[in-house]
Design an enzyme around this catalytic site. Structure first.
Site, PDB file in Angstrom:
ATOM      1  N   GLU A  22       0.831  -1.202   0.000  1.00 60.44           N
ATOM      2  CA  GLU A  22       0.000   0.000   0.000  1.00 60.44           C
ATOM      3  C   GLU A  22       0.862   1.248   0.000  1.00 60.44           C
ATOM      4  OE1 GLU A  22      -3.842  -1.701   2.477  1.00 60.44           O
ATOM      5  OE2 GLU A  22      -2.562  -0.201   3.382  1.00 60.44           O
ATOM      6  N   CYS A  72       3.282   8.632   1.183  1.00 62.68           N
ATOM      7  CA  CYS A  72       3.841   7.728   2.175  1.00 62.68           C
ATOM      8  C   CYS A  72       4.118   6.414   1.436  1.00 62.68           C
ATOM      9  CB  CYS A  72       2.792   7.557   3.268  1.00 62.68           C
ATOM     10  SG  CYS A  72       3.250   6.409   4.532  1.00 62.68           S
ATOM     11  N   CYS A  83       6.391  -6.678   7.233  1.00 62.39           N
ATOM     12  CA  CYS A  83       7.489  -6.159   8.052  1.00 62.39           C
ATOM     13  C   CYS A  83       7.859  -7.210   9.094  1.00 62.39           C
ATOM     14  CB  CYS A  83       7.065  -4.866   8.746  1.00 62.39           C
ATOM     15  SG  CYS A  83       8.382  -4.160   9.767  1.00 62.39           S
ATOM     16  N   CYS A 132       5.704  -4.655  15.515  1.00 59.96           N
ATOM     17  CA  CYS A 132       5.304  -3.690  16.549  1.00 59.96           C
ATOM     18  C   CYS A 132       3.833  -3.938  16.900  1.00 59.96           C
ATOM     19  CB  CYS A 132       5.500  -2.265  16.054  1.00 59.96           C
ATOM     20  SG  CYS A 132       7.204  -1.931  15.589  1.00 59.96           S
ATOM     21  N   CYS A 156       0.869  -1.982  15.277  1.00 62.45           N
ATOM     22  CA  CYS A 156       0.938  -1.778  13.826  1.00 62.45           C
ATOM     23  C   CYS A 156       0.289  -2.924  13.062  1.00 62.45           C
ATOM     24  CB  CYS A 156       2.397  -1.636  13.415  1.00 62.45           C
ATOM     25  SG  CYS A 156       2.626  -1.583  11.636  1.00 62.45           S
ATOM     26  N   CYS A 171      -0.373   6.426   7.772  1.00 62.93           N
ATOM     27  CA  CYS A 171       1.011   6.038   7.512  1.00 62.93           C
ATOM     28  C   CYS A 171       1.548   5.269   8.704  1.00 62.93           C
ATOM     29  CB  CYS A 171       1.867   7.278   7.319  1.00 62.93           C
ATOM     30  SG  CYS A 171       1.912   7.843   5.647  1.00 62.93           S
TER      31      CYS A 171
HETATM   32  S1  SF4 Z   1       5.580   0.161  12.855  1.00 58.20           S
HETATM   33 FE1  SF4 Z   1       4.925  -1.562  11.586  1.00 58.20          FE
HETATM   34  S2  SF4 Z   1       5.947  -1.241   9.637  1.00 58.20           S
HETATM   35 FE2  SF4 Z   1       6.995   0.064  11.141  1.00 58.20          FE
HETATM   36  S3  SF4 Z   1       8.667  -1.214  11.929  1.00 58.20           S
HETATM   37 FE3  SF4 Z   1       6.945  -1.577  13.307  1.00 58.20          FE
HETATM   38  S4  SF4 Z   1       5.907  -3.384  12.458  1.00 58.20           S
HETATM   39 FE4  SF4 Z   1       7.270  -2.581  10.878  1.00 58.20          FE
END
Ligand code: SF4
Length: 331
Positions: A78, A92, A99, A103, A106, A323
């Site tokens: 995206e 963005c 990833c 996190c 996220c 974002c």
């Molecule tokens: S916020 Fe999301 S995209 Fe960014 S490093 Fe952490 S898990 Fe990865």
């Protein structure tokens, strides 16, 4: 870019013509690029097609749009366009498919990691938005690029920097280096390397918590890159670049938004080139957004203690386009 590889033994003016077609005229089919001989158009169409498979979702106010790009291998990424009233068009971009850092707040982190994106696939995200703007009959084009989409850009450092060089190139999109920002959760090797780059690219740190104990709960990689290591790398970056560093702070209800955290944050913000950017969280299953009053109280506390602070308006919430919180919900 693939077309440059194909044309590499041709005279320089041929590559210039091709770049003009891709980046300035925003051609989406080589057959329309009549400055090139027919044989080249056919070869390029076959081997370096300009088609980008994507679907675009716009919010009602047309202040933000999200594009879902389907890659050749079926993976999806995206990218978001934020259209500021003052005319700035910020994109963005994603740097990875998924990833690996997981996190907790996220949505991308929940997808797991598939692979890194090539520089071309990063540049394609800008091409999508410039074509979109052109299709709307405006002569506005993307003015700013933030690496804050899916993925951790410093885990794909070389491709991210190559993409920036292509976009920055006068024959590319000719965007000034200061129009780029890279946002990292704190991969210190990347921060150190960025400080040594010739291009003056902005650095943002996704901080989100002012103590290791809390940050580790939200950002597991904090164990490897605790706050003191991140701040040491940031300070080295500052010595080399003298550029302002933005600390992104998602305001998550009941998690990191009390005055206790504000006090801890003040202790960390000890440099005049540090700037805190408060971002109202886009609610997910596990976390909620801080209330307006809480954000204001937090902000005022920082301000009254001499911390430079801004607040990012929540763009694109209705199309799930925050974002750093992208989730492929459009699937
Ligand atoms: S916020 Fe999301 S995209 Fe960014 S490093 Fe952490 S898990 Fe990865």
């Amino acid at each position: 870019m693939r077309f440059e590889e194909i044309l590499k033994d041709e005279p320089a003016y041929r590559i210039k013509q091709a770049k003009q077609a891709v980046f300035k005229d925003l051609a989406d089919n080589w057959q329309t690029v009549t400055t090139l001989p027919l044989a080249w158009r056919e070869k390029l169409e076959k081997e370096a097609s300009l088609k980008i498979n994507c679907e675009i979702f716009e919010d009602k106010k047309q202040s933000a749009a999200k594009a879902l790009i389907i890659l050749e291998d079926g993976n999806k990424i995206e990218t978001v366009l934020i259209r500021h009233a003052a005319g700035r068009q910020t994109v963005c971009v994603s740097s990875q498919v998924g990833c690996p850092l997981g996190c907790k707040f996220c949505a991308t982190g929940k997808l797991g990691f598939k692979r890194n994106l090539s520089a071309q696939k990063i540049v394609n995200q800008l091409i999508v938005w410039n074509r979109f703007l052109k299709s709307q009959g405006t002569d506005k084009r993307v003015t700013n690029v933030v690496f804050m989409g899916m993925g951790e850009p410093f885990l794909n450092y070389e491709q991210v920097i190559s993409a920036i060089q292509i976009i920055h190139d006068p024959d590319g999109f000719n965007l000034g280096a200061r129009r780029f920002s890279i946002s990292t959760v704190g991969i210190t090797e990347g921060i150190e390397k960025l400080g040594k780059e010739k291009l003056q690219i902005n650095l943002a740190i996704s901080l989100h918590a002012p103590t290791d104990a809390l940050r580790q709960k939200l950002i597991p990689i904090n164990k490897k890159y605790p706050l003191h290591k991140i701040f040491r790398a940031v300070d080295n970056y500052l010595v080399k670049t003298k550029r302002r560093v933005m600390f992104e702070y998602l305001m998550i209800k009941g998690v990191n938004d009390s005055l206790k955290e504000a006090r801890e944050l003040v202790k960390l913000m000890r440099h005049s080139l540090y700037l805190v950017n408060l971002i109202v969280y886009n609610p997910t299953q596990n976390f909620q957004a801080s209330t307006r009053t809480t954000v204001q109280r937090f902000k005022e506390y920082l301000k009254s203690h001499g911390v430079a602070v801004t607040e990012r308006y929540r763009f694109g919430r209705e199309i799930e386009a925050a974002c750093g919180q992208l989730a492929l919900k459009a699937n």
